[in-house]
Design a protein around this motif. Structure first.
Motif, PDB file in Angstrom:
ATOM      1  N   THR A   1     -31.772  22.152 -30.041  1.00  0.00           N
ATOM      2  CA  THR A   1     -31.859  21.900 -31.483  1.00  0.00           C
ATOM      3  C   THR A   1     -30.471  21.727 -32.077  1.00  0.00           C
ATOM      4  O   THR A   1     -30.225  20.799 -32.863  1.00  0.00           O
ATOM      5  N   MET A   2     -29.527  22.591 -31.642  1.00  0.00           N
ATOM      6  CA  MET A   2     -28.164  22.474 -32.165  1.00  0.00           C
ATOM      7  C   MET A   2     -27.533  21.150 -31.724  1.00  0.00           C
ATOM      8  O   MET A   2     -26.776  20.528 -32.476  1.00  0.00           O
ATOM      9  N   ALA A   3     -27.880  20.688 -30.528  1.00  0.00           N
ATOM     10  CA  ALA A   3     -27.342  19.401 -30.059  1.00  0.00           C
ATOM     11  C   ALA A   3     -27.825  18.270 -30.968  1.00  0.00           C
ATOM     12  O   ALA A   3     -27.075  17.350 -31.298  1.00  0.00           O
ATOM     13  N   GLU A   4     -29.081  18.389 -31.420  1.00  0.00           N
ATOM     14  CA  GLU A   4     -29.621  17.361 -32.337  1.00  0.00           C
ATOM     15  C   GLU A   4     -28.966  17.458 -33.715  1.00  0.00           C
ATOM     16  O   GLU A   4     -28.658  16.447 -34.336  1.00  0.00           O
ATOM     17  N   LYS A   5     -28.732  18.693 -34.178  1.00  0.00           N
ATOM     18  CA  LYS A   5     -28.159  18.868 -35.530  1.00  0.00           C
ATOM     19  C   LYS A   5     -26.678  18.480 -35.562  1.00  0.00           C
ATOM     20  O   LYS A   5     -26.130  18.173 -36.621  1.00  0.00           O
ATOM     21  N   ARG A   6     -26.029  18.502 -34.381  1.00  0.00           N
ATOM     22  CA  ARG A   6     -24.574  18.416 -34.304  1.00  0.00           C
ATOM     23  C   ARG A   6     -23.976  17.277 -35.144  1.00  0.00           C
ATOM     24  O   ARG A   6     -23.025  17.495 -35.889  1.00  0.00           O
ATOM     25  N   PRO A   7     -24.552  16.050 -35.081  1.00  0.00           N
ATOM     26  CA  PRO A   7     -23.898  14.947 -35.803  1.00  0.00           C
ATOM     27  C   PRO A   7     -23.879  15.109 -37.320  1.00  0.00           C
ATOM     28  O   PRO A   7     -23.058  14.508 -37.991  1.00  0.00           O
ATOM     29  N   HIS A   8     -24.812  15.931 -37.855  1.00  0.00           N
ATOM     30  CA  HIS A   8     -24.801  16.009 -39.332  1.00  0.00           C
ATOM     31  C   HIS A   8     -24.659  17.440 -39.851  1.00  0.00           C
ATOM     32  O   HIS A   8     -25.192  17.776 -40.905  1.00  0.00           O
ATOM     33  N   LEU A   9     -23.903  18.287 -39.124  1.00  0.00           N
ATOM     34  CA  LEU A   9     -23.637  19.647 -39.639  1.00  0.00           C
ATOM     35  C   LEU A   9     -22.553  19.611 -40.717  1.00  0.00           C
ATOM     36  O   LEU A   9     -22.487  20.470 -41.578  1.00  0.00           O
ATOM     37  N   GLY A  10     -21.648  18.615 -40.600  1.00  0.00           N
ATOM     38  CA  GLY A  10     -20.523  18.558 -41.539  1.00  0.00           C
ATOM     39  C   GLY A  10     -19.284  19.249 -41.017  1.00  0.00           C
ATOM     40  O   GLY A  10     -18.253  19.320 -41.684  1.00  0.00           O
ATOM     41  N   TYR A  11     -19.382  19.818 -39.807  1.00  0.00           N
ATOM     42  CA  TYR A  11     -18.204  20.432 -39.173  1.00  0.00           C
ATOM     43  C   TYR A  11     -18.397  20.304 -37.663  1.00  0.00           C
ATOM     44  O   TYR A  11     -19.517  20.116 -37.183  1.00  0.00           O
TER      45      TYR A  11
ATOM     46  N   ILE B   1     -18.710  21.262 -33.838  1.00  0.00           N
ATOM     47  CA  ILE B   1     -19.032  22.359 -32.919  1.00  0.00           C
ATOM     48  C   ILE B   1     -18.910  21.790 -31.512  1.00  0.00           C
ATOM     49  O   ILE B   1     -19.078  20.585 -31.302  1.00  0.00           O
ATOM     50  N   ASP B   2     -18.576  22.646 -30.526  1.00  0.00           N
ATOM     51  CA  ASP B   2     -18.481  22.131 -29.154  1.00  0.00           C
ATOM     52  C   ASP B   2     -19.476  22.858 -28.249  1.00  0.00           C
ATOM     53  O   ASP B   2     -19.265  22.969 -27.050  1.00  0.00           O
ATOM     54  N   GLY B   3     -20.565  23.339 -28.840  1.00  0.00           N
ATOM     55  CA  GLY B   3     -21.604  23.978 -28.037  1.00  0.00           C
ATOM     56  C   GLY B   3     -22.233  25.109 -28.814  1.00  0.00           C
ATOM     57  O   GLY B   3     -22.230  25.105 -30.056  1.00  0.00           O
ATOM     58  N   THR B   4     -22.775  26.048 -28.069  1.00  0.00           N
ATOM     59  CA  THR B   4     -23.382  27.218 -28.697  1.00  0.00           C
ATOM     60  C   THR B   4     -22.794  28.455 -28.008  1.00  0.00           C
ATOM     61  O   THR B   4     -22.240  28.363 -26.898  1.00  0.00           O
ATOM     62  N   VAL B   5     -22.890  29.603 -28.697  1.00  0.00           N
ATOM     63  CA  VAL B   5     -22.496  30.873 -28.069  1.00  0.00           C
ATOM     64  C   VAL B   5     -23.736  31.745 -28.068  1.00  0.00           C
ATOM     65  O   VAL B   5     -24.351  31.971 -29.117  1.00  0.00           O
ATOM     66  N   LEU B   6     -24.150  32.178 -26.868  1.00  0.00           N
ATOM     67  CA  LEU B   6     -25.419  32.893 -26.695  1.00  0.00           C
ATOM     68  C   LEU B   6     -25.089  34.313 -26.254  1.00  0.00           C
ATOM     69  O   LEU B   6     -24.505  34.515 -25.178  1.00  0.00           O
ATOM     70  N   LYS B   7     -25.422  35.256 -27.119  1.00  0.00           N
ATOM     71  CA  LYS B   7     -24.985  36.648 -26.906  1.00  0.00           C
ATOM     72  C   LYS B   7     -26.183  37.585 -26.777  1.00  0.00           C
ATOM     73  O   LYS B   7     -27.134  37.466 -27.548  1.00  0.00           O
ATOM     74  N   ILE B   8     -26.084  38.529 -25.836  1.00  0.00           N
ATOM     75  CA  ILE B   8     -27.077  39.609 -25.786  1.00  0.00           C
ATOM     76  C   ILE B   8     -27.010  40.321 -27.128  1.00  0.00           C
ATOM     77  O   ILE B   8     -25.924  40.692 -27.590  1.00  0.00           O
TER      78      ILE B   8
END
Ligand SMILES: NC(=O)n1nc(-c2ccco2)nc1N
Length: 324
Positions: free
Chosen positions: A273-283, A285-292
């Motif tokens: 989902t974040m990959a799809e949103k990436r072009p129009h976030l307005g800032y 991002i180079d991926g996601t951070v997935l934390k326990i």
């Protein structure tokens, strides 16, 4: 009839409230022009009554004259960098390593999923609720003191919005430059025959490394918090997501895309989902951070320090210093 001191204090509280509504909740209650009017009213009152000067007033964002250089800051808790995954398989291997290490695990495993902002990691220290120091990540152990520049960033509060602030709270987050601000900055630089920046990350880094805070102040920088370092005099929530919500409640901006995902499938869905949103976030991002999400599990897992697990330095006893 209010005294000048009361007028000044009330304006400071009012401005802090509106900064929170605008920068943290994204729900301004007054138009920008009204905010500016209140801001200039406070500035005028403070100039007319210097006896009520307070370095933590919302007006005190551009203070210091240009620095000669940056002092060094040693992080009490190292700011380590993240291990990477570049495929679902690598993410699954990461989860398997956790399962192997922890043995029994809650089912499903809950992850706090965050966009990975492409900016500059910083550490911001609040003591008794007021911003006292800020530093770059540097090499993870030692960074540069950029307090004066951090104070110029509009969505970073100079004072926490709470009546009983922690004795010490270190906020960790990413300073970044939104794409629109980046393009405007490069247009102005071109018009003035100055150098342009290759990308928003370089622009943010260059803006934070300015020795003159008056220049930094003109740059469209923002912070999004993603964690807590040192915390004294406060009982923190026992999950990462709840800690981020707490930071937001005391005035620290947190990215609105962050969400909890139960189980690997939902985490991978967040990633797509974040990959799809990436072009129009307005800032950027180079991926996601997935934390326990569970802090107790985080602490059980700990860190793989930079040191290799396959080598050891067997040292000689320290030699007595030769006194000459
Ligand atoms: N860059 C970024 O957006 N980050 N970086 C972290 C991080 C770095 C170390 C622990 O967490 N988390 C987020 N969202």
């Amino acid at each position: 009839e209010q005294t000048f001191a009361q007028q000044i204090e009330q304006l400071r509280q009012t401005l802090r409230y509106h900064e929170y509504q605008y920068h943290v909740l994204d729900e301004p209650k007054i138009p920008d022009a009204e905010y500016d009017r209140l801001f200039h009213q406070l500035k005028a009152l403070e100039q007319a009554h210097p006896e009520f000067a307070d370095s933590h007033s919302p007006t005190q964002r551009v203070g210091a004259k240009p620095l000669a250089g940056f002092a060094q800051v040693t992080h009490e808790i190292p700011m380590l960098s993240l291990d990477n995954a570049f495929s679902d398989e690598e993410f699954n291997a990461f989860v398997k390593r956790i399962q192997d290490r922890l043995g029994v695990l809650p089912e499903p495993l809950t992850f706090c999923c965050e966009p990975k902002l492409d900016g500059l990691a910083v550490s911001i220290l609040y003591e008794n609720g007021v911003l006292t120091q800020a530093a770059t990540r540097g090499d993870g152990t030692t960074g540069e003191d950029i307090t004066a520049n951090i104070r110029t960033i509009r969505n970073i509060p100079l004072q926490l919005l709470t009546d009983n602030p922690p004795a010490r709270l270190e906020v960790r987050g990413e300073v970044f430059m939104p794409q629109a601000g980046f393009e405007k900055l490069n247009e102005m630089a071109l018009a003035k025959g100055e150098k342009t920046f290759a990308n928003p990350r370089n622009a943010a880094a260059g803006s934070l490394r300015q020795l003159d805070p008056k220049i930094t102040r003109q740059r469209p920088l923002m912070l999004n918090a993603y964690g807590i370092g040192v915390a004294e005099g406060v009982l923190l929530p026992d999950t990462h997501f709840a800690r981020l919500q707490w930071l937001k409640s005391i005035g620290i901006p947190v990215n609105k895309e962050i969400e909890l995902c139960n189980g690997v499938e939902n985490v991978l869905k967040f990633y797509r989902t974040m990959a799809e949103k990436r072009p129009h976030l307005g800032y950027d991002i180079d991926g996601t951070v997935l934390k326990i999400n569970d802090i107790a599990l985080q602490e059980q897992l700990g860190f793989i320090s930079k040191a290799p697990r396959w080598a050891i330095a067997y040292k000689f006893p320290a030699q007595e210093e030769l006194t000459v």
